[in-house]
Design a protein around this motif. Structure first.
Motif, PDB file in Angstrom:
ATOM      1  N   SER A 243      -2.343  -3.502   4.521  1.00 54.63           N
ATOM      2  CA  SER A 243      -2.647  -2.042   4.724  1.00 54.63           C
ATOM      3  C   SER A 243      -3.555  -1.924   5.739  1.00 54.63           C
ATOM      4  O   SER A 243      -3.575  -0.622   6.539  1.00 54.63           O
ATOM      5  CB  SER A 243      -2.925  -1.505   3.398  1.00 54.63           C
TER       6      SER A 243
ATOM      7  N   GLN B 185      -2.820   0.511   8.754  1.00 51.52           N
ATOM      8  CA  GLN B 185      -3.486   1.739   9.036  1.00 51.52           C
ATOM      9  C   GLN B 185      -4.434   1.656  10.238  1.00 51.52           C
ATOM     10  O   GLN B 185      -4.727   2.814  10.695  1.00 51.52           O
ATOM     11  CB  GLN B 185      -4.220   2.222   7.657  1.00 51.52           C
TER      12      GLN B 185
ATOM     13  N   ARG C 146      -5.026  -0.480  -2.681  1.00 50.22           N
ATOM     14  CA  ARG C 146      -4.330  -0.517  -1.586  1.00 50.22           C
ATOM     15  C   ARG C 146      -4.757   0.623  -0.503  1.00 50.22           C
ATOM     16  O   ARG C 146      -5.139   0.374   0.633  1.00 50.22           O
ATOM     17  CB  ARG C 146      -2.979  -0.399  -1.643  1.00 50.22           C
TER      18      ARG C 146
ATOM     19  N   LYS D  81       5.966  -4.965   4.698  1.00 55.62           N
ATOM     20  CA  LYS D  81       5.853  -3.370   4.377  1.00 55.62           C
ATOM     21  C   LYS D  81       7.356  -3.107   3.679  1.00 55.62           C
ATOM     22  O   LYS D  81       7.473  -2.733   2.351  1.00 55.62           O
ATOM     23  CB  LYS D  81       5.556  -2.421   5.088  1.00 55.62           C
TER      24      LYS D  81
END
Length: 454
Positions: free
Chosen positions: A39, A43, A172, A141
């Motif tokens: 993550s 991100q 997460r 993912k």
């Protein structure tokens, strides 16, 4: 593997959720650590990729096609990923998916250096490599979606599924807060976005390596109950679709409308901030006799807006999961759907309407804080998906659900991109909001509650 509640405490704050997280069984802990690492990588990179595409020569319509390409991947990957995890077990499946994702981050790093390519006599700018990288980077993912759902279902009592997902999701989503802020810092290290963004991409490669190693070493496969028989191909897909638990069907319809709406405009959020409003920050902050000059580019400011969004998400997910144990999953899921539907119009029209009295930057901060509330319903949403599945079939049920939903959502970004490029951004976002609110209303009327929460 024995079941145990994700938490025995009645505390609902984020810190309590972290304590609950570290009390989880080892395999759930290992998957959650991998979630955190990947993550961070996603991100730090994915929300900025539309800007990266434009910097590499892509048009707004190509950005929409990129979103649709991502939708195709999201539709195609979860079902075979769930089947692979059910067949091989989560440990080896997730390790493979982690290696593929890390390779995708690496392709993004070198995309500008690879240069243009010619396909069927048509020369494509280096942005084509961003598409190639996505096909790999999305593996953990999307391929791993069924495995992660199944692992949490195995280790959690049915009446505490929302709390179990809240514990792993809060951990997460902390990466969702840290990642964009860290990316914003790296992006401001160099005046050229195509240079500075590659610093963030390189960091994502490192996080991918760490996540892959962590899940492979720490995951205890001895209690893995998601193994299954031979995959029977298309006939098995038809069978799984036919046998999907009945409570999932109205959820699927409402969710599909909401996600179609979000998919129309999701890839354009960064462009609204960086191009429509060009909302950077240039000011001076004084602390006693010392003053600091703050000069953020619009791209860096977008990263901090994502940080605001995730702060609200982290503060609300655990209390919302606890609330679901009292009022049921359905109302909490509906709240998340409503925010999904309303956010597009708030983002495009809010700053414009309030501009005479409130600076654009402040309004954007409030709008992204509102957006964070959509994550409050996420643990309950996941519990509502996997809860009705038979023990040992969570991976395949989840994969079937996302195969249907994401297949129907495939055209959304292309539709949104066409409206953005050929009509106006405002129309694209208004149409998306209307579709999202219709989906929310449908779920409120026809959606069913999971028995363990009824």
């Amino acid at each position: 593997m024995s079941k145990q509640p994700a938490a025995d405490s009645d505390d609902t704050g984020p810190l309590a959720t972290f304590r609950q997280f570290f009390a989880l069984e080892r395999d759930v802990l290992a998957v959650s650590l991998a979630m955190f690492a990947f993550s961070l990588g996603f991100q730090m990179t994915s929300r900025f990729l539309p800007e990266y595409l434009v910097a590499l020569g892509a048009s707004g319509f190509v950005v929409g096609l990129f979103g649709t390409f991502g939708n195709v991947i999201s539709a195609l990957y979860p079902y075979p990923g769930g089947a692979v995890s059910d067949r091989l077990g989560s440990r080896y499946a997730l390790t493979l998916f982690g290696l593929l994702s890390t390779a995708g981050f690496a392709v993004w790093v070198i995309a500008p250096s690879l240069g243009a390519v010619t396909v069927a006599g048509v020369t494509l700018d280096p942005w084509i490599w961003v598409f190639v990288g996505l096909a790999l980077a999305q593996a953990w993912k999307s391929f791993g979606l069924g495995a992660t759902f199944a692992v949490v279902k195995q280790a959690t009592d049915p009446s505490r599924l929302a709390a179990g997902f809240a514990s792993t999701e809060t951990f997460r989503r902390t990466a969702f807060l840290i990642g964009p802020v860290l990316a914003a810092f790296l992006i401001d290290l160099h005046p050229s976005f195509t240079v500075s963004f590659r610093y963030a991409l390189a960091a994502a490669v490192a996080f991918g390596v760490v996540g892959t190693l962590a899940q492979h070493v720490l995951y205890d496969a001895s209690g893995d109950t998601v193994g299954g028989g031979r995959f029977a191909g298309v006939s098995q897909i038809r069978s799984d679709l036919h046998e999907m638990p009945d409570p999932l069907k109205p959820l699927l319809i409402g969710d599909t409308l909401v996600r179609f709406a979000n998919g129309m405009v999701y890839v354009f959020f960064v462009l609204v901030v960086t191009q429509v409003f060009a909302a950077g920050v240039e000011t001076t902050i004084g602390v006693g006799p010392v003053s600091y000059a703050v000069d953020l580019s619009p791209q860096a400011f977008f990263g901090y807006l994502l940080g605001v969004e995730m702060t609200v998400a982290l503060l609300t997910m655990a209390p919302a999961a606890k609330l679901a144990e009292r009022v049921g999953l359905k109302p909490v899921v509906a709240l998340g759907f409503f925010v999904y539907g309303a956010f597009p119009v708030a983002l495009v029209y809010g700053p414009e309407l309030l501009a005479p009295v409130v600076p654009v930057q402040w309004t954007l901060g409030l709008v992204f804080a509102f957006s964070g509330l959509r994550f409050a319903g996420l643990p309950s949403h996941k519990a509502l998906i996997v809860g009705p599945a038979a023990q040992g079939a969570g991976g395949r049920v989840t994969g079937t659900y996302y195969l249907l939903r994401n297949t129907l959502v495939i055209p959304s970004a292309a539709v949104g991109g066409s409206l953005w490029a050929f009509v106006s951004p405002g129309v694209a976002f208004a149409v998306a909001a209307a579709i999202g609110l219709v989906g929310t209303g449908y779920f409120l009327v026809f959606g069913e509650e999971f028995e363990a929460y009824a």
